[in-house]
Design an enzyme around this catalytic site. Structure first.
Site, PDB file in Angstrom:
ATOM      1  N   CYS B  92     -78.360  14.660  39.719  1.00 41.42           N
ATOM      2  CA  CYS B  92     -77.172  13.765  39.405  1.00 41.42           C
ATOM      3  C   CYS B  92     -77.655  12.685  38.298  1.00 41.42           C
ATOM      4  O   CYS B  92     -76.557  11.941  37.646  1.00 41.42           O
ATOM      5  CB  CYS B  92     -76.424  12.979  40.606  1.00 41.42           C
ATOM      6  SG  CYS B  92     -76.607  14.150  41.747  1.00 41.42           S
ATOM      7  N   HIS B 390     -67.437  12.740  37.919  1.00 38.37           N
ATOM      8  CA  HIS B 390     -68.951  12.782  37.843  1.00 38.37           C
ATOM      9  C   HIS B 390     -69.476  14.043  37.501  1.00 38.37           C
ATOM     10  O   HIS B 390     -69.764  15.196  38.169  1.00 38.37           O
ATOM     11  CB  HIS B 390     -69.370  12.856  39.519  1.00 38.37           C
ATOM     12  CG  HIS B 390     -70.923  12.727  39.589  1.00 38.37           C
ATOM     13  ND1 HIS B 390     -71.692  12.363  38.700  1.00 38.37           N
ATOM     14  CD2 HIS B 390     -71.716  12.985  40.722  1.00 38.37           C
ATOM     15  CE1 HIS B 390     -73.116  12.585  39.102  1.00 38.37           C
ATOM     16  NE2 HIS B 390     -73.164  12.832  40.273  1.00 38.37           N
ATOM     17  N   CYS B 420     -77.117   7.796  43.089  1.00 36.81           N
ATOM     18  CA  CYS B 420     -77.744   8.303  44.388  1.00 36.81           C
ATOM     19  C   CYS B 420     -78.046   9.814  43.734  1.00 36.81           C
ATOM     20  O   CYS B 420     -77.380  10.391  42.794  1.00 36.81           O
ATOM     21  CB  CYS B 420     -77.175   8.832  45.493  1.00 36.81           C
ATOM     22  SG  CYS B 420     -75.458   9.263  45.436  1.00 36.81           S
TER      23      CYS B 420
END
Lengths: 729, 434
Positions: B92, B390, B420
């Site tokens: 991510c 995202h 995160c």
């Protein structure tokens, strides 16, 4: 391996490398190999030498190659063809070439031609006379017989040998279109035996020639696969009959039967292909000489030479070397993302120019991007480009609605709405944002550069670049200068136009520049004729029969009747009474739904706005023209043509006199490339000269009496009549 | 060590997977963002290629037809052959990883101007034939005769063809702890006692803030308006995710997605799967001169990554932020804006609890005091991933850019961007005003 020099001339040399005689074409002091008397004579001598001495020298095969980088043989020197004195000379030139190539074909030892780069015309006929043909996979390698484009045919045995090599169907296709065949296709068609990677072409060709000398064939060569259709069509009399009929129909459909060359090629192939070589060559030589003598060929050759001259013209007093040092156009900003803007972006991106479209909002930009993309998609569908190339081009086009980051742009083309105040505002804003070396050009078609100059702080970098619609199809761009334009700006404009593959014609800042200025008298006169009661169809037909791609009313519908009417009035203001518009346009334009193709209704009815022409609603047209009275009870097509096209000639004389354009060749090129004026007539002014300008003056006087003072011959035209023609100085 | 600057940045509008951008290849998304970024530098697109030292782009779902996507993007944007490029993957935070590596190279004096960014098309993540289906294809290849082929076809495992591996599901599942991202969020929600209502309220705030920001033109400099190829019929000027009409009632109606029985995490209080790209320019002092004396957005003050238990990956920002705060000697209170990626409302709120806990600080971070929770007004003031989306490879670059622009707008001295990372990591960067 000895490398004995057996013959060394101005064009050819022969060396021996082992059992191979290496015949190299390296025309002295030229960048490319062209065929003319000296090379052909040298070739003949070398062939005689080989015929006599090959055995004693131990030469068992001949390799024919070019020493020029990325270029094989581009064909015969067109200047020389153009300057042959008469039919007899042309026939002689044809027969001499035939004889040399027949000598080549007759060599007892095998011959291998090695083609790297373009190979055209006489060069192709040379390799066809060889037993084997190799080519490199160089993207520049292209084999063609383009003689039809100059109005004659391959007269050095090409029409004899090509069908034997690639079959009748491909031969007809190649010779009637003059198309270039690239390496892969050449192998598929059997035009070459083998394609060899460019990086090892030199060595491999010699290696293969050495093998051939040993009696082995060309390695990896496959015999041509004859398609079933070809067997069916050309293998029997009925099939051939059908094939030639169809071929002739296609020629008529695409050229209107205006050009004798393709039809003569078909005649030759259909009637003479059963003959032995000598008899056939005789027929070919006659056909070549006949075609060479035709006025159509002379027009096409003249046009070709004009185009070549235009390519060398930098558009200013700067030399090509000086121009090469100027800032090239690598980045372009187009103001206005409409159809023109999108088209300009597309052709520029295709040429590798990074293009930014600027408009007021992103919807407009999206339309411009979509237009560019649709053009590239069409190229992809027609297999002209690959998907990768499409992606590369789209990557070069973007849009924005502000002036961020434009300082370093090389060239700006303004293509916003045709309104002088809007344009001036745009230029003033723009000049603040770009660098002092940015060239700014306007795409205006109806406004004057002189009226835009006050908007600039530095007008020396301002020129006009007038594109034609549709941008991707029309080859012409008028490069418009004004007294304050710097030669560098003009030269950079010309260089940019050439870099995107279009033809620049430099002209001055007169109303309508060249093309629109000369078109208007024709269109206006056609409208007057319609007003007077001449049949609509007759007027359209007359123009098309003359050779124009569209009739006057079809063209007006394309352009847009409102646009045409506006331009008519602008010309009326600029030129006075002689440019007074016929009442027709204003009457039509009063109905806002009747603006031409874009609204689906104009003179013609379209199946949808922007759609296809369906027909003409004559009844409705008559309704519009209530009040018109036929003034000429009798008419014929020739008279109509004279009445419609002589005013163009008249206007051209004025434009030349005023210095808006300085060369009749430029006028002819512009009208052919900008409006499709029939090339077989050589050009508007070449045609005028061929009729006799004095006769045109006389006819205009007569027409002026009958139909209106606007038709009276100008003093400029009278002067030209006196000196004997436009092309007489 | 030299100073690295975040010079400028641009991103595409983000769109939920399966919507407006679903047919756009991640190379094209990246190419567009990169071209727009370079076009705005004013150095002249033709010259900028010569000024760049390298292109570093984050991407997690490597498209099989663009093996080193950074290189393909760079070449498609017309940058020169001589310019090297490579792709980075830290789940991510791949976009942040790219930024971090560019900064490291500048700091080490290796080069002066870098492109760092990220691109992701989660819509285009493929379906994969499962092992049995692959075995069938292998048997077909081995079959030589017609009889053998017929035999192979007779055994075709139809069921397996209808049960492909869904790569995006696999990608969002950590193989080490065998939990998907949502399940790790559920763990945090339960441990930290974060209620359903709290999560929904947080989600609503994200939407409201994102909508307000778009309306007032906050993203005007950040987002480049994109007309979607190949038809260019749709033009996006802002992210399509944020919902003006979002209400608590609508959010309450949704069923928990990852734990049917006891869960609180829903698709409404989690970020959507998204497509988009973001590109940044990173430079040294010297690099700024080369770019024509351009004024950068911010100084890159500190950047770091940290590891933690994969099953609690949502707390990654706490660990990584502790590192960068220590590196820079700054405190959470110094941060005028904090962009904490909203993978899940539960995860963000869990981070807040952990930031605020002295116990956590002592136990997990070896710190004497709590770091201090982020003032909710300073946390994702312009909305976050729950509304905006995202796109995994791009977000790290996106939030750094958003933070820098917010700092510029409000005259803030410092900003923190942190995420995160699936698999149990966190990544943070501190930006300082110039």
């Amino acid at each position: 391996m000895s490398s004995d020099n057996l013959f060394s001339g101005q064009a050819f040399r022969l060396e021996q490398k082992g059992a191979v005689g290496v015949l190299t074409f390296d025309l002295k002091d030229e960048r490319v190999n062209k065929l003319s008397e000296v090379p052909m004579n040298e070739l003949a001598s070398i062939l005689d030498l080989l015929a006599a001495k090959a055995g004693t020298l131990g030469i068992k095969a001949v390799l024919v190659r070019s020493a020029k980088k990325n270029s094989f043989i581009v064909g015969a020197d067109v200047n020389l063809i153009g300057s042959l004195p008469d039919r007899a000379a042309a026939e002689k030139a044809g027969r001499q070439g035939q004889a040399v190539y027949s000598k080549l074909e007759d060599l007892k030892i095998p011959t291998v031609a090695a083609v790297d780069g373009p190979c055209a015309g006489g060069g192709t006929e040379l390799i066809l006379a060889c037993r084997h043909r190799l080519c490199s996979d160089n993207p520049k390698t292209a084999i063609s017989l383009p003689e039809v484009k100059l109005g004659f045919l391959p007269g050095w045995g090409g029409t004899y040998r090509l069908p034997k090599t690639v079959g009748l169907m491909t031969a007809v296709d190649m010779m009637l279109t003059g198309k270039s065949i690239r390496a892969d296709k050449a192998a598929k068609l059997g035009l070459v035996d083998l394609v060899v990677p460019a990086a090892i072409f030199e060595e491999k060709s010699l290696e293969i020639a050495a093998r051939v000398a040993e009696g082995k064939g060309v390695p990896g060569a496959k015999p041509r696969v004859v398609p079933l259709t070809e067997k069916a069509l050309t293998g029997n009399p009925i099939g051939r009959f059908v094939f030639f009929r169809k071929a002739r129909d296609q020629v008529h459909a695409s050229t209107g039967g205006r050009y004798p060359s393709p039809l003569r090629i078909l005649d030759l192939l259909e009637q003479k292909s059963g003959l032995g070589r000598e008899a056939y060559m005789d027929a070919e030589a006659n056909a070549f000489a006949d075609l060479w003598s035709s006025p159509e060929s002379k027009s096409l050759v003249g046009l070709f030479l004009m185009g070549e001259a235009a390519k060398r013209d930098t558009g200013s007093e700067l030399t090509p070397e000086a121009v090469a040092k100027l800032q090239a156009t690598r980045s372009l900003l187009v103001l206005g993302a409409g159809v023109m803007g999108g088209g300009i972006a597309a052709v520029s991106a295709a040429a590798g120019v990074r293009t930014t479209l600027k408009d007021l909002n992103f919807d407009a930009i999206a339309k411009g991007l979509a237009h560019a993309r649709s053009l590239f998609d069409a190229d992809l569908r027609k297999k002209r480009i690959t998907k990768t190339e499409l992606e590369r081009r789209m990557g070069l086009v973007r849009g924005q609605i502000d002036f961020r980051g434009v300082r370093a742009t090389d060239l700006v083309i303004e293509a916003v709405v045709e309104n002088i105040d809007v344009k001036k505002k745009v230029f003033a804003e723009l000049e603040e944002q770009v660098s002092p070396t940015t060239v700014i050009a306007t795409n205006t078609s109806s406004l004057r550069l002189k009226d835009m100059l006050p908007a600039f702080k530095d007008a020396s970098r301002f020129i006009g670049l007038h594109f034609f619609n549709p941008v991707h199809k029309m080859p012409l761009v008028e490069v418009v200068t004004h007294p304050g334009a710097s030669p560098e700006a003009v030269a950079r404009g010309v260089a940019y136009v050439k870099s995107i593959g279009k033809t620049p014609v430099v002209c001055g800042d007169g109303p309508g520049f060249i093309v629109n200025r000369l078109l208007m008298p024709w269109l206006n006169e056609a409208a007057f004729c319609l007003w007077e009661g001449y049949p609509f169809e007759a007027l359209e037909r007359a123009a098309k029969d003359f050779g124009m791609p569209m009739g006057p009313f079809e063209l007006l519908d394309e352009v847009g009747l409102d646009v045409a009417a506006k331009v008519c009035h602008i010309f009326h203001d600029a030129f006075g009474e002689r440019a007074k518009p016929s009442p027709i346009l204003d009457k039509l334009v009063a109905d806002k739904s009747r603006l031409g193709r874009k609204t689906g209704l104009g003179f013609y009815v379209f199946d949808a706005p922007g759609g296809r022409k369906q027909g003409v609603d004559l009844k409705a047209l008559e309704g519009v023209f209530a009040g018109a009275k036929p003034s000429s009870p009798e008419f014929n097509a020739e008279a109509l043509v004279r009445r419609m096209f002589f005013p163009m000639v008249n206007e051209a004389a004025r434009a030349l006199k005023e210095g808006v354009v300085n060369d009749p060749a430029k006028v002819d090129l512009a009208m052919i490339f900008g409006t499709g004026f029939p090339p077989f007539r050589g050009g508007l002014l070449k045609w005028a000269d061929s009729l006799g300008v004095d006769k045109i003056v006389a006819e205009l006087e007569r027409l002026g009496e009958l139909h209106g003072a606007r038709l009276q011959p100008s003093s400029a035209l009278r002067e030209i009549a006196k000196r004997g023609g436009f092309y007489r100085s | 060590m030299k100073t690295a600057y975040l010079v400028a940045g641009v991103r595409t509008p983000f769109a939920k997977s399966g919507t407006e951008l679903k047919a756009v290849h991640p190379v094209e998304l990246g190419r567009f963002a990169l071209t727009e970024l370079l076009a705005r530098t004013g150095a002249g697109l033709s010259e900028i290629g010569g000024l760049l030292d390298e292109v570093i782009i984050g991407n997690t779902g490597t498209p099989s037809d663009s093996a080193n996507i950074a290189r393909v993007i760079a070449l498609r944007a017309g940058l020169p052959h001589a310019l090297s490029a490579y792709t980075v993957h830290r789940n991510c935070a791949s976009g942040l990883e790219a930024l971090s590596q560019a900064a490291l190279k500048v700091e080490a004096g290796v080069g002066d101007v870098y492109v760092a960014g990220g691109t992701e098309s989660m819509s285009q993540l493929p379906l994969i034939y499962n092992a049995n289906a692959v075995r069938f294809f292998e048997s077909l290849q081995r079959a030589r005769t017609l009889a053998e082929r017929a035999q192979a076809f007779a055994k075709i495992p139809v069921k397996d063809f209808l049960a492909p591996r869904i790569s995006i599901m696999e990608g969002l599942t950590d193989p080490v702890c065998a939990l998907n991202m949502g399940q790790t969020a559920e763990i945090l929600a339960k441990e930290y006692k974060i209620s359903r209502e709290e999560q929904d309220r947080f989600a609503l705030t994200s939407h409201q803030r994102a909508v307000a920001a778009a309306k007032t033109g906050v993203f005007r400099d950040e987002i480049a308006t994109y007309s979607v190829p190949p038809k260019f019929e749709k033009t996006l000027a802002v992210d399509s995710g944020p919902r003006e009409s979002q209400t608590m009632e609508q959010l309450a109606k949704l069923k928990p997605y990852f734990d049917r029985k006891f869960g609180t995490v829903t698709v409404g209080n989690a970020c959507p799967i998204t497509d988009g790209a973001a590109m940044l320019l990173v430079a040294s002092e010297e690099g700024l001169k080369k770019l024509g004396g351009v004024k950068p957005l911010a100084k890159i003050r500190a950047h770091a990554f940290a590891g933690l238990d994969p099953s609690r990956m949502g707390l990654g920002p706490v660990y990584a932020s502790a590192k960068v705060l220590k590196q820079s000697g700054l405190s959470m209170a110094d941060m005028g804006v904090v962009e904490l990626n909203e993978a899940f409302a539960a995860q963000v709120l869990a981070c807040q609890r952990a930031f605020d806990s002295a116990d956590f600080a002592k136990r997990e971070l070896g710190l004497a005091k709590a770091i201090g929770a982020v003032d909710p007004a300073k946390l994702n003031p312009n909305g976050g991933a729950i509304a905006i989306g995202h796109p995994v490879g791009a977000t790290g670059a996106r939030i750094a850019l958003t933070a820098a622009l917010e700092m510029q707008r409000k005259g803030l001295s410092h900003g923190l961007a942190t995420l995160c990372i699936g698999g149990g990591q966190g990544g943070s960067v501190i930006l300082e005003a110039v």
